[in-house]
Write a protein that holds these residues in place. Sequence first.
Motif, PDB file in Angstrom:
ATOM      1  N   SER A  55      -7.351 -53.394  -4.757  1.00  0.00           N
ATOM      2  CA  SER A  55      -6.581 -52.236  -4.738  1.00  0.00           C
ATOM      3  C   SER A  55      -5.664 -51.448  -5.768  1.00  0.00           C
ATOM      4  O   SER A  55      -4.478 -50.990  -4.864  1.00  0.00           O
ATOM      5  CB  SER A  55      -5.585 -52.363  -3.291  1.00  0.00           C
ATOM      6  OG  SER A  55      -6.366 -53.289  -2.441  1.00  0.00           O
ATOM      7  N   PRO A  56      -6.043 -51.273  -6.877  1.00  0.00           N
ATOM      8  CA  PRO A  56      -5.048 -50.176  -7.779  1.00  0.00           C
ATOM      9  C   PRO A  56      -5.565 -48.952  -7.000  1.00  0.00           C
ATOM     10  O   PRO A  56      -6.292 -48.259  -6.587  1.00  0.00           O
ATOM     11  CB  PRO A  56      -5.908 -50.143  -8.924  1.00  0.00           C
ATOM     12  CG  PRO A  56      -7.237 -50.430  -8.770  1.00  0.00           C
ATOM     13  CD  PRO A  56      -7.405 -51.002  -6.813  1.00  0.00           C
ATOM     14  N   THR A  57      -3.637 -48.065  -6.827  1.00  0.00           N
ATOM     15  CA  THR A  57      -3.209 -46.508  -7.110  1.00  0.00           C
ATOM     16  C   THR A  57      -3.643 -45.755  -8.832  1.00  0.00           C
ATOM     17  O   THR A  57      -3.623 -46.739  -9.719  1.00  0.00           O
ATOM     18  CB  THR A  57      -2.500 -46.540  -6.915  1.00  0.00           C
ATOM     19  OG1 THR A  57      -1.092 -46.591  -7.616  1.00  0.00           O
ATOM     20  CG2 THR A  57      -2.223 -47.395  -5.481  1.00  0.00           C
ATOM     21  N   ALA A  58      -3.872 -44.598  -8.910  1.00  0.00           N
ATOM     22  CA  ALA A  58      -4.353 -44.373 -10.533  1.00  0.00           C
ATOM     23  C   ALA A  58      -3.316 -43.938 -11.009  1.00  0.00           C
ATOM     24  O   ALA A  58      -3.100 -43.918 -12.064  1.00  0.00           O
ATOM     25  CB  ALA A  58      -5.228 -42.363 -10.036  1.00  0.00           C
ATOM     26  N   PRO A  59      -1.847 -43.675 -10.215  1.00  0.00           N
ATOM     27  CA  PRO A  59      -0.734 -43.912 -10.884  1.00  0.00           C
ATOM     28  C   PRO A  59      -0.555 -44.716 -11.534  1.00  0.00           C
ATOM     29  O   PRO A  59      -0.286 -45.199 -13.194  1.00  0.00           O
ATOM     30  CB  PRO A  59       0.473 -43.267 -10.483  1.00  0.00           C
ATOM     31  CG  PRO A  59      -0.460 -42.725  -8.766  1.00  0.00           C
ATOM     32  CD  PRO A  59      -1.948 -43.421  -8.788  1.00  0.00           C
ATOM     33  N   GLN A  60      -0.508 -45.792 -10.933  1.00  0.00           N
ATOM     34  CA  GLN A  60      -0.595 -47.332 -10.984  1.00  0.00           C
ATOM     35  C   GLN A  60      -1.360 -47.542 -12.915  1.00  0.00           C
ATOM     36  O   GLN A  60      -0.708 -48.153 -14.037  1.00  0.00           O
ATOM     37  CB  GLN A  60      -0.745 -48.726 -10.218  1.00  0.00           C
ATOM     38  CG  GLN A  60      -0.498 -49.574 -10.477  1.00  0.00           C
ATOM     39  CD  GLN A  60      -1.070 -50.608  -9.412  1.00  0.00           C
ATOM     40  OE1 GLN A  60      -2.075 -49.996  -8.571  1.00  0.00           O
ATOM     41  NE2 GLN A  60      -0.481 -51.617  -8.985  1.00  0.00           N
ATOM     42  N   LEU A  61      -2.672 -47.124 -12.694  1.00  0.00           N
ATOM     43  CA  LEU A  61      -3.293 -47.467 -13.341  1.00  0.00           C
ATOM     44  C   LEU A  61      -2.891 -46.188 -15.052  1.00  0.00           C
ATOM     45  O   LEU A  61      -3.021 -46.821 -15.709  1.00  0.00           O
ATOM     46  CB  LEU A  61      -4.758 -47.472 -13.127  1.00  0.00           C
ATOM     47  CG  LEU A  61      -5.991 -48.482 -12.103  1.00  0.00           C
ATOM     48  CD1 LEU A  61      -6.568 -47.710 -11.760  1.00  0.00           C
ATOM     49  CD2 LEU A  61      -5.518 -49.334 -13.076  1.00  0.00           C
ATOM     50  N   ALA A  62      -2.504 -45.525 -14.337  1.00  0.00           N
ATOM     51  CA  ALA A  62      -1.794 -44.565 -15.639  1.00  0.00           C
ATOM     52  C   ALA A  62      -0.659 -44.953 -16.125  1.00  0.00           C
ATOM     53  O   ALA A  62      -0.929 -45.009 -17.367  1.00  0.00           O
ATOM     54  CB  ALA A  62      -2.050 -43.064 -14.882  1.00  0.00           C
ATOM     55  N   ASN A  63       0.286 -45.189 -15.312  1.00  0.00           N
ATOM     56  CA  ASN A  63       1.260 -46.197 -16.685  1.00  0.00           C
ATOM     57  C   ASN A  63       0.565 -47.192 -16.768  1.00  0.00           C
ATOM     58  O   ASN A  63       1.022 -47.227 -18.425  1.00  0.00           O
ATOM     59  CB  ASN A  63       2.235 -46.590 -14.909  1.00  0.00           C
ATOM     60  CG  ASN A  63       2.435 -45.604 -14.495  1.00  0.00           C
ATOM     61  OD1 ASN A  63       3.064 -44.445 -14.930  1.00  0.00           O
ATOM     62  ND2 ASN A  63       3.285 -45.797 -13.283  1.00  0.00           N
ATOM     63  N   ARG A  64       0.317 -47.957 -16.861  1.00  0.00           N
ATOM     64  CA  ARG A  64      -0.366 -48.804 -17.904  1.00  0.00           C
ATOM     65  C   ARG A  64      -1.129 -49.265 -19.016  1.00  0.00           C
ATOM     66  O   ARG A  64      -0.806 -48.923 -20.009  1.00  0.00           O
ATOM     67  CB  ARG A  64      -1.513 -49.669 -16.818  1.00  0.00           C
ATOM     68  CG  ARG A  64      -1.224 -50.379 -15.777  1.00  0.00           C
ATOM     69  CD  ARG A  64      -0.284 -51.442 -16.210  1.00  0.00           C
ATOM     70  NE  ARG A  64       0.340 -52.511 -14.748  1.00  0.00           N
ATOM     71  CZ  ARG A  64       1.401 -52.220 -13.339  1.00  0.00           C
ATOM     72  NH1 ARG A  64       1.700 -50.978 -13.075  1.00  0.00           N
ATOM     73  NH2 ARG A  64       1.094 -53.543 -13.205  1.00  0.00           N
ATOM     74  N   LEU A  65      -1.966 -47.596 -18.504  1.00  0.00           N
ATOM     75  CA  LEU A  65      -2.607 -47.106 -20.322  1.00  0.00           C
ATOM     76  C   LEU A  65      -2.016 -46.837 -21.053  1.00  0.00           C
ATOM     77  O   LEU A  65      -1.021 -46.809 -22.171  1.00  0.00           O
ATOM     78  CB  LEU A  65      -3.966 -45.667 -19.600  1.00  0.00           C
ATOM     79  CG  LEU A  65      -4.944 -46.742 -19.099  1.00  0.00           C
ATOM     80  CD1 LEU A  65      -5.682 -45.864 -18.901  1.00  0.00           C
ATOM     81  CD2 LEU A  65      -5.711 -47.811 -19.791  1.00  0.00           C
ATOM     82  N   VAL A  66      -0.579 -46.018 -20.338  1.00  0.00           N
ATOM     83  CA  VAL A  66       0.078 -45.382 -21.617  1.00  0.00           C
ATOM     84  C   VAL A  66       1.519 -46.384 -21.343  1.00  0.00           C
ATOM     85  O   VAL A  66       1.470 -46.244 -22.959  1.00  0.00           O
ATOM     86  CB  VAL A  66       1.694 -44.208 -20.311  1.00  0.00           C
ATOM     87  CG1 VAL A  66       2.624 -43.961 -21.022  1.00  0.00           C
ATOM     88  CG2 VAL A  66       0.272 -43.287 -19.918  1.00  0.00           C
ATOM     89  N   ALA A  67       1.413 -47.296 -21.198  1.00  0.00           N
ATOM     90  CA  ALA A  67       1.632 -48.373 -21.893  1.00  0.00           C
ATOM     91  C   ALA A  67       1.099 -49.190 -22.699  1.00  0.00           C
ATOM     92  O   ALA A  67       1.875 -49.736 -23.916  1.00  0.00           O
ATOM     93  CB  ALA A  67       2.189 -49.235 -20.685  1.00  0.00           C
TER      94      ALA A  67
END
Length: 251
Positions: free
Chosen positions: A231-243
């Motif tokens: 159940s991912p959220t967009a901010p969570q995924l965006a943070n992972r990609l930024v990292a």
Amino acid sequence: MSATPLALRSPAIALEHLTKTYAGGVRALDDVSLTVEPGTFLAVMGPSGSGKSTLMHCAAGLDSPTSASIRIDGQEIAGLNENRRTELRREHVGFVFQAYNLIPSLSIEDNITLPLRLAGRRPDRDWVTTLVERVGLAARLSHRPAELSGGQQQRAAVVRALAAKPTVVFADEPTGALDLRSAHEVLELLRSLVDDLGQTVVMVTHDPAAAARAHRALVMADGHVVEALDSPTAPQLANRLVALGEGRTLH
Ligand code: ADP
């Protein structure tokens, strides 16, 4: 839909120890194992070059791995020759691409049934009608693709992918060419096909908002799955990609 209880059904996709080394020595996938349960929507994310396309191509039987076990609906496809792999792919896999890939000279109806006819199978008219009505294209069947909006063309491509009742639909950046509203509609459609019809969908995307519509998201880096989020959220995924250094490509 199958009456077999879920727990007894084979995974839609089961990859074990998938390694792919291209000629020239690039190891695009390094010992990846994962399972996609039937009736789930899985997103695959990760920076450019992380191995997403290679994973999709191997899992869908479009490319052969260097080593692996790859089972689609319980049937092993790794090690099969090209002809047999093509047969299994036609039977079990549907595709949706970023660029729709509809044939301009054919009507929407003929585009939808083309893969089935190429496979020598007769389209299930009732099923195709159900799908066409569901995506709101019943009045457009005789039109050529150029007469439809991008969102409508992509919805036609989704119907084409489902027409043969595949085990799994692979969607490769399906919203990449669409405006926000059409992208939202196509994602809602994919999600509803999973939730209402039990379809299995695997979607490769760069877009955290798109991946957030999935039940589960895998994040890839350097040929590995580095994270799996339910159940991912967009901010969570965006943070992972930024990292992972992909922040500059987000918009
Ligand atoms: P992604 O889809 O995440 O951008 P890819 O699966 O396309 O990643 O690529 C993974 C790695 O494999 C990259 O380093 C890429 O350059 C390399 N690669 C992809 N396709 C080929 C190919 N046909 N020949 C050689 N290297 C390739």
